[in-house]
Design an enzyme around this catalytic site. Structure first.
Site, PDB file in Angstrom:
ATOM      1  N   ASN A   8       0.869  -1.180   0.000  1.00 40.45           N
ATOM      2  CA  ASN A   8       0.000   0.000   0.000  1.00 40.45           C
ATOM      3  C   ASN A   8       0.905   1.229   0.000  1.00 40.45           C
ATOM      4  O   ASN A   8       1.481   1.576   1.026  1.00 40.45           O
ATOM      5  CB  ASN A   8      -0.899  -0.048   1.255  1.00 40.45           C
ATOM      6  CG  ASN A   8      -1.728   1.207   1.416  1.00 40.45           C
ATOM      7  OD1 ASN A   8      -1.827   2.020   0.497  1.00 40.45           O
ATOM      8  ND2 ASN A   8      -2.323   1.382   2.587  1.00 40.45           N
ATOM      9  N   GLU A  99      -6.775   4.845   7.790  1.00 39.08           N
ATOM     10  CA  GLU A  99      -6.556   6.265   7.484  1.00 39.08           C
ATOM     11  C   GLU A  99      -7.814   6.889   6.889  1.00 39.08           C
ATOM     12  O   GLU A  99      -8.126   8.055   7.136  1.00 39.08           O
ATOM     13  CB  GLU A  99      -5.338   6.418   6.561  1.00 39.08           C
ATOM     14  CG  GLU A  99      -4.047   6.225   7.344  1.00 39.08           C
ATOM     15  CD  GLU A  99      -2.921   5.566   6.581  1.00 39.08           C
ATOM     16  OE1 GLU A  99      -2.947   5.563   5.339  1.00 39.08           O
ATOM     17  OE2 GLU A  99      -2.004   5.024   7.241  1.00 39.08           O
ATOM     18  N   GLU A 170      -5.733  -4.851  10.773  1.00 39.78           N
ATOM     19  CA  GLU A 170      -4.662  -3.870  10.975  1.00 39.78           C
ATOM     20  C   GLU A 170      -4.947  -3.064  12.244  1.00 39.78           C
ATOM     21  O   GLU A 170      -5.717  -2.101  12.201  1.00 39.78           O
ATOM     22  CB  GLU A 170      -4.596  -2.901   9.790  1.00 39.78           C
ATOM     23  CG  GLU A 170      -4.295  -3.556   8.461  1.00 39.78           C
ATOM     24  CD  GLU A 170      -3.743  -2.546   7.464  1.00 39.78           C
ATOM     25  OE1 GLU A 170      -2.591  -2.700   7.046  1.00 39.78           O
ATOM     26  OE2 GLU A 170      -4.456  -1.582   7.133  1.00 39.78           O
TER      27      GLU A 170
END
Ligand code: PGA
Length: 251
Positions: A8, A99, A170
């Site tokens: 990523n 995010e 995550e």
């Protein structure tokens, strides 16, 4: 089931640098990529074309989008449609990255719309889930992951092809911090993710891939990949250099 090794790149790299990194990666792993590994690069949109060209003839490589808006087309200034990603050669996309949840304020329902619509349009989807440090300290790991998965997967049809749906665990406190969840924490969370998938999809859940993400590095990749219910990794910082990501991919 091939392990899904994803890079990523977030909002890093102009086209030339993206091209050089992708070419460097292909070169570094072309004779050493294990048969049971698939490499996925998620560059910024502006570099999709350059990376596509660089990985075109590389077996075992795929291209993906970091985000999209869940609609065919329309008056959505600044957004990109799944069909535009497909048109660029993408076969995968992320939804629910922390995010986007925490900086862009994306809610579970919106993430769920992306998962459903992306699958409908033909993309393989990676749903990212994970708890913040406060949620972990309050003992709310299970509640948070369950909520993110229940809502994120609410619209996924029962007959989905299992290889097209991946869940990336995550922990937010491990992303970009250098802190990695320990083996015990990873096994516990991945066991939970697997059991939620089994409740929803039955035996087919065993063929869905679970990725771990959060400060994966060349030094810890092989241990993480050896853990129960870890079928790949989603890597940020250490995926930006061909040298370090190639060591992860072949770990
Ligand atoms: P990191 O990022 O590897 O830099 O912690 C992981 C991610 O955001 O997917």
């Amino acid at each position: 089931m091939k392990k899904l090794m994803a890079a990523n790149w977030k909002m890093y790299k102009l086209r030339e640098e993206a091209k050089l990194t992708a070419e460097g990666l292909v070169k570094a792993v072309k004779d050493s990529l294990p048969q049971d590994r698939e490499v996925l690069i998620l560059p910024p949109f502006t570099a999709l074309r350059s990376v596509r060209k660089a990985i075109k003839k590389a077996p075992g490589f795929a291209l993906g989008g970091q985000n999209f808006f869940p609609s065919m087309q329309g008056a959505f200034t600044g957004e990109i449609a799944p069909d535009m990603l497909l048109d660029m050669g993408c076969t995968y996309a992320l939804a629910g990255h922390s995010e986007r949840r925490h900086i862009m304020g994306e809610a579970d329902e919106f993430v769920g719309q992306k998962v459903t619509f992306g699958l409908e349009r033909g993309l393989s989807m990676i749903l990212c889930v994970g708890e913040t440090i406060d949620e972990r300290k309050e003992g709310r790991l299970e509640e948070v992951v369950r909520r993110q998965m229940d809502t994120g997967l609410a619209g996924v049809p029962a007959d989905v092809a299992p290889e097209r749906l991946t869940v990336a665990y995550e922990p937010v406190w491990a992303i970009g911090t250098g802190l990695t969840a320990g083996p015990k924490e990873i096994v516990e969370a991945h066991g939970l993710v697997r059991s939620i998938l089994q409740d929803k999809f039955g035996a087919k859940a065993l063929e869905m891939r679970l990725q771990y993400g959060g400060s994966v590095k060349p030094e810890n990749a092989s241990e993480i990949l050896s853990l129960d219910n870890v079928d790949g990794v989603l890597v940020g910082g250490s995926s930006l250099s061909a040298e370090s990501f190639s060591r992860i991919v072949t770990a």
